[in-house]
Design an enzyme around this catalytic site. Structure first.
Site, mmCIF file in Angstrom:
data_model
loop_
_atom_site.group_PDB
_atom_site.id
_atom_site.type_symbol
_atom_site.label_atom_id
_atom_site.label_comp_id
_atom_site.label_asym_id
_atom_site.label_seq_id
_atom_site.Cartn_x
_atom_site.Cartn_y
_atom_site.Cartn_z
ATOM 1 N N HIS A 71 4.905 -6.590 2.917
ATOM 2 C CA HIS A 71 5.200 -7.440 4.069
ATOM 3 C C HIS A 71 6.688 -7.715 4.193
ATOM 4 O O HIS A 71 7.189 -7.884 5.314
ATOM 5 C CB HIS A 71 4.418 -8.749 3.958
ATOM 6 C CG HIS A 71 2.986 -8.623 4.395
ATOM 7 N ND1 HIS A 71 2.416 -9.457 5.330
ATOM 8 C CD2 HIS A 71 2.013 -7.745 4.044
ATOM 9 C CE1 HIS A 71 1.157 -9.105 5.538
ATOM 10 N NE2 HIS A 71 0.894 -8.068 4.746
ATOM 11 N N ASP A 72 7.386 -7.749 3.086
ATOM 12 C CA ASP A 72 8.836 -7.914 3.153
ATOM 13 C C ASP A 72 9.488 -6.695 3.793
ATOM 14 O O ASP A 72 10.294 -6.817 4.718
ATOM 15 C CB ASP A 72 9.405 -8.147 1.755
ATOM 16 C CG ASP A 72 10.918 -8.338 1.770
ATOM 17 O OD1 ASP A 72 11.414 -9.087 2.635
ATOM 18 O OD2 ASP A 72 11.601 -7.730 0.928
ATOM 19 N N PRO A 164 1.122 -4.572 10.298
ATOM 20 C CA PRO A 164 -0.219 -4.131 10.703
ATOM 21 C C PRO A 164 -1.185 -5.314 10.746
ATOM 22 O O PRO A 164 -0.982 -6.328 10.070
ATOM 23 C CB PRO A 164 -0.614 -3.145 9.611
ATOM 24 C CG PRO A 164 0.657 -2.783 8.913
ATOM 25 C CD PRO A 164 1.548 -3.968 9.035
ATOM 26 N N HIS A 194 -5.553 -1.411 -1.541
ATOM 27 C CA HIS A 194 -6.716 -2.279 -1.368
ATOM 28 C C HIS A 194 -7.816 -1.945 -2.369
ATOM 29 O O HIS A 194 -8.929 -2.471 -2.263
ATOM 30 C CB HIS A 194 -7.237 -2.183 0.060
ATOM 31 C CG HIS A 194 -6.363 -2.876 1.051
ATOM 32 N ND1 HIS A 194 -6.601 -2.866 2.412
ATOM 33 C CD2 HIS A 194 -5.227 -3.597 0.886
ATOM 34 C CE1 HIS A 194 -5.657 -3.558 3.034
ATOM 35 N NE2 HIS A 194 -4.806 -3.999 2.128
ATOM 36 N N THR A 195 -7.527 -1.115 -3.321
ATOM 37 C CA THR A 195 -8.441 -0.908 -4.437
ATOM 38 C C THR A 195 -8.438 -2.120 -5.367
ATOM 39 O O THR A 195 -9.302 -2.252 -6.232
ATOM 40 C CB THR A 195 -8.074 0.368 -5.225
ATOM 41 O OG1 THR A 195 -9.125 0.687 -6.124
ATOM 42 C CG2 THR A 195 -6.771 0.202 -6.007
ATOM 43 N N ASP A 239 -12.536 -4.127 -3.104
ATOM 44 C CA ASP A 239 -13.353 -3.104 -3.762
ATOM 45 C C ASP A 239 -14.307 -3.840 -4.694
ATOM 46 O O ASP A 239 -13.883 -4.398 -5.712
ATOM 47 C CB ASP A 239 -12.475 -2.134 -4.552
ATOM 48 C CG ASP A 239 -13.277 -1.204 -5.458
ATOM 49 O OD1 ASP A 239 -14.499 -1.070 -5.221
ATOM 50 O OD2 ASP A 239 -12.700 -0.631 -6.387
#
Length: 319
Positions: A71-72, A164, A194-195, A239
């Protein structure tokens, strides 16, 4: 017109003087993994110790630090602007439900204790993301260093434009990443973070109610802790199989229509990205190496170098 010898003298004088300056004065425009080798040789080991302890204390923190770095970099470049406390700035963006600020600050202060005013918060955050990934089983990578810190946070409008969203379609995601010089393979690899980590109910509620592109049993399971009209902050693992291990199971989830976020599942909706997902299922080592390479590319997004920006003594404020 005749040119005097004095004109030639001054011409060559300024030519060679300028050339000498270009050759002698070092350029700080490029990041380098050796940037602190002489000015703060123990910086990386100090950050690593701090981050390992933070992840040991709370395994979820690994995902939080990777997300914070992402995000940075996506807003105004990798300049630690997101770490600044500014209630009306980028932290207030709808997509910025980020955490881990205190962990980055602790690592920064540990470095300040041995090398005051030398290592930027932007570099501490970049190294923290790498060390957090390694702490939960991910592959290491060489972090390029030499970033400087932004004197001000980005605006909320810029953050909401550049980051996003969990509802984004695949074409929107591809365009968003392309704007940061990241291709479709980078998109799929970075989404593989996102794992690990968890998501709030508000980010996946629409997906688990009335969505046909989801495994029915998976939807029923997730509804138990995410009612239709309450519990926005309730958490679920991205996950559910290996939520604290940095592996390729995230991609198996997409194949089984068990991606928790809509922006995850869309990666399996079209051939251009589905083929990469399938590749990562068959070749987990390729995923790990591609993720590391994509993190290096992301870390090079519009850094402040040389005389630009500053080195903050504390990451939350300019001081």
């Amino acid at each position: 017109m005749k040119i005097s010898s004095n004109h030639y003298y001054y011409y060559y004088y300024y030519y060679f003087a300028t050339l000498a300056i270009l050759l002698i004065v070092p350029s700080d425009a490029q990041l380098s993994s050796a940037f602190y080798d002489s000015t703060c040789p123990d910086a990386l080991s100090t950050i690593r110790t701090s981050i390992r302890q933070a992840v040991t204390d709370e395994q979820r923190m690994a995902a939080s630090l990777v997300r914070l770095h992402f995000h940075d970099c996506f807003v105004q470049g990798c300049d630690a602007s997101i770490l600044l406390e500014d209630g009306s700035g980028e932290r207030a963006a709808l997509q910025n439900s980020v955490r881990g600020f205190e962990v980055v600050e602790a690592a920064k202060q540990a470095v300040e204790a041995i090398c005051p005013g030398v290592v930027s918060c932007a570099d501490v955050l970049a190294v923290a993301a790498r060390d957090a990934t390694v702490a939960v089983g991910g592959l290491s990578w060489t972090v390029n260093l030499g970033r400087r810190d932004s004197p001000a946070a980005a605006t909320r409008a810029l953050a909401e434009s550049d980051l996003p969203r969990f509802t984004d379609t695949l074409p929107v995601l591809i365009s968003n990443f392309a704007n940061k010089n990241l291709n479709e393979r980078d998109l799929v690899a970075l989404s593989g973070s996102h794992t690990i980590g968890q998501a709030r109910c508000v980010t996946f509620r629409d997906r688990i109610y009335g969505n046909e592109s989801i495994d029915p049993d998976f939807a029923i399971t997730r509804r138990r802790n995410c009612p239709e009209s309450d519990g926005n902050g309730n958490l679920a693992p991205l996950d559910e199989v290996t939520p604290n291990n940095f592996d390729n199971n995230y991609f198996r989830n997409l194949q089984s229509l068990r991606g928790l976020l809509e922006s995850d599942q869309v990666l399996f909706s079209e051939e251009s990205t589905r083929s990469i997902v399938l590749e990562y299922i068959d070749n987990p080592d390729r995923f790990l190496s591609d993720f590391a390479a994509a993190m290096v590319k992301m870390g090079d997004i519009e850094p402040l170098t040389g005389g630009a920006g500053l080195i903050r003594r504390t990451c939350a404020s300019n001081n």
